[in-house]
Design an enzyme around this catalytic site. Sequence first.
Site, PDB file in Angstrom:
ATOM      1  N   CYS A  78       0.838  -1.201   0.000  1.00 37.92           N
ATOM      2  CA  CYS A  78       0.000   0.000   0.000  1.00 37.92           C
ATOM      3  C   CYS A  78       0.871   1.248   0.000  1.00 37.92           C
ATOM      4  O   CYS A  78       1.933   1.283   0.604  1.00 37.92           O
ATOM      5  CB  CYS A  78      -0.896  -0.019   1.234  1.00 37.92           C
ATOM      6  SG  CYS A  78      -1.744   1.527   1.549  1.00 37.92           S
ATOM      7  N   CYS A  81       0.759   4.319   4.574  1.00 35.32           N
ATOM      8  CA  CYS A  81       1.736   4.479   5.667  1.00 35.32           C
ATOM      9  C   CYS A  81       3.118   4.060   5.181  1.00 35.32           C
ATOM     10  O   CYS A  81       3.309   2.929   4.765  1.00 35.32           O
ATOM     11  CB  CYS A  81       1.397   3.561   6.831  1.00 35.32           C
ATOM     12  SG  CYS A  81      -0.238   3.775   7.463  1.00 35.32           S
ATOM     13  N   GLN A 323      -8.688  19.150   7.773  1.00 35.37           N
ATOM     14  CA  GLN A 323      -7.514  18.463   8.311  1.00 35.37           C
ATOM     15  C   GLN A 323      -7.853  17.003   8.604  1.00 35.37           C
ATOM     16  O   GLN A 323      -8.898  16.715   9.171  1.00 35.37           O
ATOM     17  CB  GLN A 323      -7.059  19.152   9.600  1.00 35.37           C
ATOM     18  CG  GLN A 323      -6.540  20.560   9.374  1.00 35.37           C
ATOM     19  CD  GLN A 323      -5.123  20.571   8.865  1.00 35.37           C
ATOM     20  OE1 GLN A 323      -4.442  19.556   8.837  1.00 35.37           O
ATOM     21  NE2 GLN A 323      -4.678  21.743   8.425  1.00 35.37           N
ATOM     22  N   GLU A 373      -5.674  33.063   0.826  1.00 39.71           N
ATOM     23  CA  GLU A 373      -5.597  31.666   0.360  1.00 39.71           C
ATOM     24  C   GLU A 373      -5.859  31.643  -1.140  1.00 39.71           C
ATOM     25  O   GLU A 373      -6.693  32.383  -1.638  1.00 39.71           O
ATOM     26  CB  GLU A 373      -6.651  30.841   1.131  1.00 39.71           C
ATOM     27  CG  GLU A 373      -7.141  29.571   0.476  1.00 39.71           C
ATOM     28  CD  GLU A 373      -6.079  28.486   0.375  1.00 39.71           C
ATOM     29  OE1 GLU A 373      -5.334  28.272   1.350  1.00 39.71           O
ATOM     30  OE2 GLU A 373      -5.988  27.870  -0.700  1.00 39.71           O
ATOM     31  N   ASP A 424       1.143  29.266   7.242  1.00 37.98           N
ATOM     32  CA  ASP A 424       0.974  27.803   7.244  1.00 37.98           C
ATOM     33  C   ASP A 424       1.061  27.338   5.794  1.00 37.98           C
ATOM     34  O   ASP A 424       0.068  26.915   5.196  1.00 37.98           O
ATOM     35  CB  ASP A 424      -0.393  27.447   7.862  1.00 37.98           C
ATOM     36  CG  ASP A 424      -0.605  25.934   7.972  1.00 37.98           C
ATOM     37  OD1 ASP A 424       0.320  25.160   7.669  1.00 37.98           O
ATOM     38  OD2 ASP A 424      -1.723  25.523   8.366  1.00 37.98           O
ATOM     39  N   CYS A 451       4.636  21.999   7.414  1.00 39.83           N
ATOM     40  CA  CYS A 451       4.495  20.563   7.183  1.00 39.83           C
ATOM     41  C   CYS A 451       5.746  20.013   6.516  1.00 39.83           C
ATOM     42  O   CYS A 451       5.778  18.861   6.108  1.00 39.83           O
ATOM     43  CB  CYS A 451       3.256  20.275   6.341  1.00 39.83           C
ATOM     44  SG  CYS A 451       3.226  21.182   4.801  1.00 39.83           S
TER      45      CYS A 451
HETATM   46  N1  SAH Z   1      -4.368  26.291   7.883  1.00 38.96           N
HETATM   47  C1  SAH Z   1      -5.074  25.800   6.749  1.00 38.96           C
HETATM   48  C2  SAH Z   1      -4.283  24.801   5.933  1.00 38.96           C
HETATM   49  C3  SAH Z   1      -3.105  25.370   5.245  1.00 38.96           C
HETATM   50  S1  SAH Z   1      -2.418  24.237   4.088  1.00 38.96           S
HETATM   51  C4  SAH Z   1      -6.369  25.130   7.186  1.00 38.96           C
HETATM   52  O1  SAH Z   1      -6.498  24.693   8.303  1.00 38.96           O
HETATM   53  O2  SAH Z   1      -7.258  25.019   6.361  1.00 38.96           O
HETATM   54  C5  SAH Z   1      -1.701  25.363   2.928  1.00 38.96           C
HETATM   55  C6  SAH Z   1      -2.688  26.153   2.104  1.00 38.96           C
HETATM   56  O3  SAH Z   1      -1.965  27.058   1.282  1.00 38.96           O
HETATM   57  C7  SAH Z   1      -3.542  25.324   1.167  1.00 38.96           C
HETATM   58  O4  SAH Z   1      -4.891  25.578   1.458  1.00 38.96           O
HETATM   59  C8  SAH Z   1      -3.169  25.835  -0.236  1.00 38.96           C
HETATM   60  O5  SAH Z   1      -4.274  25.890  -1.101  1.00 38.96           O
HETATM   61  C9  SAH Z   1      -2.673  27.219   0.061  1.00 38.96           C
HETATM   62  N2  SAH Z   1      -1.722  27.839  -0.882  1.00 38.96           N
HETATM   63  C10 SAH Z   1      -0.784  27.245  -1.653  1.00 38.96           C
HETATM   64  N3  SAH Z   1      -0.045  28.160  -2.297  1.00 38.96           N
HETATM   65  C11 SAH Z   1      -0.519  29.380  -1.935  1.00 38.96           C
HETATM   66  C12 SAH Z   1      -0.148  30.729  -2.251  1.00 38.96           C
HETATM   67  N4  SAH Z   1       0.866  30.997  -3.082  1.00 38.96           N
HETATM   68  N5  SAH Z   1      -0.838  31.731  -1.668  1.00 38.96           N
HETATM   69  C13 SAH Z   1      -1.866  31.468  -0.826  1.00 38.96           C
HETATM   70  N6  SAH Z   1      -2.259  30.214  -0.488  1.00 38.96           N
HETATM   71  C14 SAH Z   1      -1.590  29.187  -1.034  1.00 38.96           C
END
Ligand code: SAH
Length: 495
Positions: A78, A81, A323, A373, A424, A451
């Site tokens: 798989c 994991c 998430q 976003e 993030d 991440c």
């Molecule tokens: N904290 C958020 C998750 C963030 S994950 C939550 O809980 O929903 C990272 C995010 O960055 C993703 O949603 C992705 O679509 C966005 N992303 C990727 N590149 C980006 C950019 N250049 N500008 C703004 N957002 C971006």
Amino acid sequence: MVNKNEVHEIIIEDIGTEGQGIGHVDGEAVFVKDTLPGDTAIVKIIKAKKNMAYGRLEEIIKPSVNRVVPRCEVAKSCGGCTLQHMDYNAQLSYKWNKVRELLKRVGGISEPERIMEFVTPDGEVHFPQEYTGEEDVHHSPERLAYGLEEPYHYRNKMQFPVGLDKNGKAVLGFYAGRTHSIIPLTDCCIGHEVNRAVIKSIKEYIDKYKVSVYDEEKHTGLIRHVLTRVGFHTNELMVCLVINGDELPYADKLYDILTVNIEKYNKNSDDADIDFRSFMININNEKTNRILGFSSKVLRGEAYITDYIGDIVFRISPESFFQVNPEMTGKLYGKALEYAALKGGEKVWDMYCGIGTISLFLSQKAGRAYGVEVIPQAIEDAGNNAKLNGIDNTEFFVGKAEEVVPKLYAEDRVKYSADVVVVDPPRKGCDEKLLDTIREMAPDRIVYVSCDPATLARDIRYLTEHGYLLKKAAVYDQFSHGVHVETVCLLSKKV
Ligand code: SAH
């Protein structure tokens, strides 16, 4: 130079970004799936590139002390994991060390362990005192023997492909790593346990009512995927069948089978009863690798389930981003809030805000929270989530953070100022244009949720070279048995 088809005896020394073992032949890195640091292995080279090669594991001559028999029968084939064959404590040591080494080597932070803490899925916080000494933690799992129960069944979303096996029989399961052949499955040990009842029901339904399943090559047949989502705090369940067609035959029968099997599951389980809230189909008539199509239909119940991260409630539809480990995410975002140290009245920015989880978290303690976003649907969800929670001091912007924020800040440096900035970003980290604008905005604190510790370390170096100090870092084991690790860092403006 390593060549294709050569066979080598290799000592594995490290783990790659996708969980493969890495060893060396004549100074050249060789990536070998299913191996671990400490393994001595016979490896056949299957692909040789300039300065690196990929090998296939033929035999393990001497296993790593951290090697264990994975709980899941299909762990090896798989693609899910990638670290299940590694002792759980060793997984933790590996993740901790990975962040520490990168902060040191790439981030330029001396003795990062002094400011680091580690949070395991039981919620326990471990401090660096437990990690003193310089010995190679890969090989000494006992030093980190927390005695905690191994985290399984933590994932709230599963997508099982349905298709045909070599003999043309219907099969439901998992894609074998990097391929599209489906391995049959009765359970998945990181998904919620109710999936067992769902898998069983779908198989029963397909067999009993002779429902066709999707043939990827010919683009024929009906059932493509089964998507399940569980609200871990509400126990609400969604089952959504992705179909190549407009209607699901015998849908009522499937609903009955699911209900019976879920009832049985509830009876036999010690956990809270699962509430089968949403039974849906998603229509994907295209010849594509994309799992979901663009329209969904409710067959029974609601078009969504609800769940919480911390005390914020979310509505989750088949398409929503949410998430996958909300329990650990709640803890991690709680830490981000702690690092933000809001007293009330501050202006905060949440860069890469997704569905606004962090913005909504922060807005409860801040004067105003802005989120940005790139995905429009996520921003729509963010707005709806704000309404759902009665939060009215947030504002969300669609676009690339590195384009939207510099533009807004140039337009109005007062309105769009920041006391605290949270980022993030996805794995590739922050765009340097965005980091430059953040420097100009000069917030007192920057909270970096990451991440990928490699890009985190790169961005930390940039920020520490431009007026900020790294104060704290907390590492979270959010994806147990997988290779990824989450980190949240606090940076403060130098005075
Ligand atoms: N904290 C958020 C998750 C963030 S994950 C939550 O809980 O929903 C990272 C995010 O960055 C993703 O949603 C992705 O679509 C966005 N992303 C990727 N590149 C980006 C950019 N250049 N500008 C703004 N957002 C971006």
